[in-house]
Motif scaffolding. Structure first.
Motif, short mmCIF file in Angstrom:
data_model
loop_
_atom_site.label_atom_id
_atom_site.label_comp_id
_atom_site.label_asym_id
_atom_site.label_seq_id
_atom_site.Cartn_x
_atom_site.Cartn_y
_atom_site.Cartn_z
N VAL A 134 26.51 7.44 118.54
CA VAL A 134 26.82 8.50 117.58
C VAL A 134 25.77 9.60 117.70
CG1 VAL A 134 27.17 9.06 115.15
CG2 VAL A 134 27.75 6.78 116.00
N GLY A 135 26.25 10.83 117.85
CA GLY A 135 25.33 11.97 117.91
C GLY A 135 25.67 12.97 116.82
N GLU A 136 25.08 14.16 116.89
CA GLU A 136 25.36 15.19 115.91
C GLU A 136 26.03 16.38 116.58
OE1 GLU A 136 21.67 14.57 112.80
OE2 GLU A 136 21.40 15.80 114.57
N ASP A 137 26.96 16.99 115.85
CA ASP A 137 27.66 18.16 116.37
C ASP A 137 26.74 19.38 116.29
OD1 ASP A 137 29.30 20.45 116.68
OD2 ASP A 137 31.05 19.22 116.23
N VAL A 138 26.39 19.94 117.44
CA VAL A 138 25.53 21.13 117.47
C VAL A 138 26.23 22.28 118.20
CG1 VAL A 138 23.28 20.00 117.21
CG2 VAL A 138 24.35 20.10 119.47
N THR A 139 27.57 22.33 118.05
CA THR A 139 28.36 23.34 118.76
C THR A 139 27.89 24.76 118.44
OG1 THR A 139 30.23 21.83 118.61
CG2 THR A 139 30.71 24.11 119.23
N ALA A 140 27.70 25.05 117.16
CA ALA A 140 27.31 26.42 116.76
C ALA A 140 25.99 26.81 117.41
CB ALA A 140 27.20 26.51 115.24
N GLN A 141 25.08 25.85 117.51
CA GLN A 141 23.77 26.13 118.09
C GLN A 141 23.87 26.33 119.60
OE1 GLN A 141 24.48 23.83 115.82
NE2 GLN A 141 23.25 24.56 114.10
N VAL A 142 24.58 25.40 120.25
CA VAL A 142 24.65 25.41 121.72
C VAL A 142 25.48 26.60 122.22
CG1 VAL A 142 25.51 24.10 123.72
CG2 VAL A 142 24.12 22.97 121.98
N LEU A 143 26.39 27.10 121.36
CA LEU A 143 27.17 28.29 121.75
C LEU A 143 26.27 29.48 122.07
CD1 LEU A 143 30.34 28.51 119.48
CD2 LEU A 143 30.26 28.70 121.96
N THR A 144 25.07 29.52 121.52
CA THR A 144 24.19 30.67 121.76
C THR A 144 23.51 30.59 123.14
OG1 THR A 144 22.20 29.63 120.82
CG2 THR A 144 23.64 30.80 119.29
N ILE A 145 23.65 29.44 123.82
CA ILE A 145 23.03 29.26 125.14
C ILE A 145 24.07 29.60 126.20
CG2 ILE A 145 21.79 27.64 126.62
CD1 ILE A 145 21.27 25.97 124.08
N LYS A 146 23.67 30.25 127.27
CA LYS A 146 24.69 30.77 128.19
C LYS A 146 24.66 30.13 129.57
CE LYS A 146 24.75 34.98 125.50
NZ LYS A 146 23.57 34.72 124.65
N SER A 147 24.04 28.96 129.69
CA SER A 147 23.94 28.36 131.02
C SER A 147 25.10 27.42 131.35
CB SER A 147 22.60 27.65 131.17
OG SER A 147 22.29 26.92 130.01
N TYR A 148 26.25 27.62 130.71
CA TYR A 148 27.43 26.81 131.03
C TYR A 148 28.67 27.65 130.77
CZ TYR A 148 27.65 26.49 126.00
OH TYR A 148 27.71 26.82 124.67
N PRO A 149 29.81 27.27 131.38
CA PRO A 149 31.03 28.08 131.24
C PRO A 149 31.82 27.73 129.97
CG PRO A 149 31.43 26.28 132.74
CD PRO A 149 29.99 26.15 132.32
#
Ligand SMILES: [Zn+2]
Length: 648
Positions: A134-149
């Motif tokens: 079980v992990g935590e949803d960090v979509t909003a945070q990771v969306l600010t990083i641009k090293s993936y498509p």
């Protein structure tokens, strides 16, 4: 295709070039102009595409992290710290697989593990590893990083794994202005991702290196090499180092390579990861209840440790700037014994709360001397570091400019020594055998003050210097003599104009071709050059407006120092042209095209000015092209460029 779709695609391509390939093809300004246009179109149409770059900004803070059950468990790796443990792992593998098994070797980064999920070719969510189940949803945070498509070609369900890190250079920059410096690079990365406010994530500029596929709904299990290629093909950022090892010897050699390589990396690493490459062997080996049996993390010594500050000395550099250097209780750090560490200036000491007698955290840095990150603990006998008011070397009252203290005395002994040492350096006049201690000897015993004094030294002057025998004297004098005809760029670098490094010196030499022309250079001519910024351009102008500097340049000419201007290749098609490159070229990286232009006699500029004579415009050229059109500058495309250089 609609303009909105077109802009989305172009911006995604540019972001990929910038963030994943580290090879930008347009300026920030050009990117911003297109970005603003896209935002406007999105507002008008009321539609934002799932892969729109405007989604990748820090949104509103969230209330709490939502838990997420990983599709497939994210295992951690078994660790070994000794060669014996590593050898035992290799032996276990060869027992199952027989001889000739392939391994892969990669860096192990010290950050926060994240998992990205894709469905139907679209980015869906990002989660932390958590406990692996079980992990935590960090979509909003990771969306600010641009090293993936945001969009990929694979249409099944996919989970990829990467390590979120903050580069040391980014952290350093952040800490220069942050009210509360982030001490520890690993905690800084974790704190950036596991932050309820995505704007904080964006501000700290984390990066992600992707290294594995955790789940793939369709198709055969992949080997590590195939997984790596898959990530590259789909546009994920991977670390450039990836080795296939075909024997145990090659595994050990790769670990050596990684251990040496990590010392100069801009990212914290804590080891090497060795995996069995072949998917069938992996399946045969299976998992323990914690780890895969087919992989091993080989841990290196820590890159961050704590130790005690025993004192501070203030060093005077060649510009007169004082830099505090902390004396430390000796401590082992990444394979070396550390006795001193830098603090940048007095403000830095206050912000980092460093006191004499306190324990501090230090980190391996790309430079020779490590950096103090902050105090971890004060003791009863901790005492404040005093801010000096006079130069520790010459007693002159200090000037305070911004955050820095300067000794204004040009005759200050360590200033002269540092200047002479820089002048004689390998990348400057290359006077072999000349060191900082030579400089001090000559200053103290022979009254050497200026560069030109070096050329007036005679053999009989040096005889009475300690350690100077006939051979050494002869070598030094002939090295000084040999330095009389330096390359122009080496000379410009050697005289030590504030902010002029080797690269900028080369630009100046190319553009002005001689010291007389450089002396007359105006601010506008300087700022137009690729590697010269506002402050440096002003420094150059100020340097040549100074009477003492001009007298010294005359004195150097008098003793016979005559810099050689690099002969611009004669008869090249770009001879006499000032060229600006803009947009992306199909067959050349920007740096390659620049080299070609320069090798054929042209000078490259960063911006279109009245002096620009030619613009090479690739695909998606932006504001520079418009400006060139306005100024009526000749514009060529890639096909014309290739014709000119004789490619077609
Ligand atoms: Zn001084």
């Amino acid at each position: 295709m609609s303009r909105q779709r077109e802009l989305t695609d172009i911006l995604n391509k540019w972001a990929y070039e910038y963030y994943v390939l580290d090879a930008p093809t347009v300026s920030d300004k050009e990117y911003d102009a297109f970005y603003d246009e896209l935002k406007k179109l999105e507002a008008e149409s009321g539609e934002v595409y799932p892969d729109s770059p405007t989604r990748r900004v820090g949104g509103e803070p969230i209330k709490a992290f939502v838990q997420y059950n990983h599709i497939a468990r994210l295992y951690s790796l078994d660790k070994s710290v000794t060669c014996e443990e590593l050898q035992a792992f290799l032996t276990r593998v060869s027992k199952v697989a027989g001889g000739g098994t392939e391994y892969t070797a990669e860096y192990k980064f010290d950050g926060l593990t994240v998992c990205l999920t894709y469905e139907n070719g679209e980015f869906l969510r990002a989660t932390t590893r958590g406990n692996g189940v079980v992990g935590e949803d960090v979509t909003a945070q990771v969306l600010t990083i641009k090293s993936y498509p945001m969009r990929i070609s694979y249409k099944g369900t996919l989970e990829v794994r990467g390590e979120a890190v903050i580069r040391l250079s980014v952290l350093k920059k952040y800490n220069e202005t942050a009210a509360e410096p982030l001490k520890n690079a690993r905690n800084a990365a974790a704190g950036a991702i596991r932050n309820l406010d995505p704007r904080v994530t964006a501000e700290r500029r984390p990066d992600i290196y992707f290294y594995d596929i955790n789940y793939l709904s369709d198709g055969e299990p992949l080997s590590q090499e195939q997984a790596h290629d898959f990530l590259v093909k789909e546009g994920f950022k991977v670390f450039p180092y990836f080795r296939i090892c075909r024997s145990e010897e090659e595994v050990l050699a790769a670990i050596d390579e990684i251990e040496v390589g990590r010392k100069t990396l801009d990212v914290l690493t804590d080891g090497a990861v060795i995996k069995v490459n072949d998917a069938a062997v992996r399946e045969a080996m299976g998992y323990t209840d914690k780890f895969p049996r087919w992989a091993m993390a080989y841990k290196f010594e820590a890159e961050e440790v704590t130790t005690k500050v025993v004192g501070v000395v203030w060093q005077v550099g060649r510009t007169g700037k004082l830099t505090p250097l902390a004396q430390l209780e000796p401590v082992e750090l990444a394979g070396a014994t550390v006795r001193k560490a830098t603090l940048n200036n007095y403000g830095d000491i206050l912000r980092k709360d460093v006191k004499i007698g306190s324990r501090v955290l230090i980190r391996r840095s790309n430079e020779v001397i490590p950096e103090i990150l902050g105090a971890t603990e004060h003791t009863d006998d901790s005492r404040e570091i005093e801010k000096p008011t006079v130069c520790p070397a010459c007693g002159t009252p200090l000037n305070e400019v911004g955050a820095h203290l300067f000794c204004p005395n040009r005759g200050c002994r360590p200033r002269i020594a540092a200047k002479l040492d820089h002048y004689a350096g390998k990348n400057a006049m290359d006077i072999e055998g000349f060191s900082e201690s030579t400089a001090y000897l000559l200053i103290d015993k022979k009254n050497v003050r200026a560069f030109s004094d070096l050329y007036r030294l005679k053999a009989e002057d040096l005889k009475d210097l300690e350690g100077f025998k006939a051979k050494k004297i002869n070598n030094l004098l002939s090295a000084i003599e040999k330095s009389k005809t330096p390359e122009l760029d080496a000379f410009i670098y050697a005289i030590g104009i504030d902010g002029i490094g080797r690269v900028a010196a080369r630009d100046l030499a190319k553009r002005f071709k001689g010291m007389e022309e450089l002396k007359k250079a105006a601010y506008d001519d300087l700022i137009a050059l690729e590697n010269i910024g506002d402050i440096t351009a002003n420094n150059v102008v100020a340097y040549f407006a100074d009477g003492e500097n001009l007298r010294e340049l005359d004195a150097l000419a008098e003793v016979g120092v005559t810099p050689r201007a690099e002969e611009a290749p004669k008869g090249g098609v770009f001879e006499g042209e000032s060229v600006v490159l803009t947009g992306s070229l199909a067959h050349y990286k920007r740096s390659e095209a620049q080299k070609i232009v320069e090798s054929l006699g042209g000078v490259c500029q960063s911006a279109v000015t009245a002096k620009t004579t030619l613009v090479l415009a690739g695909e998606d050229a932006g504001s520079k092209l418009e400006k060139a059109q306005k100024l009526g500058v000749r514009i060529i495309d890639e096909a014309e460029f290739e014709r000119l250089i004789g490619k077609n």
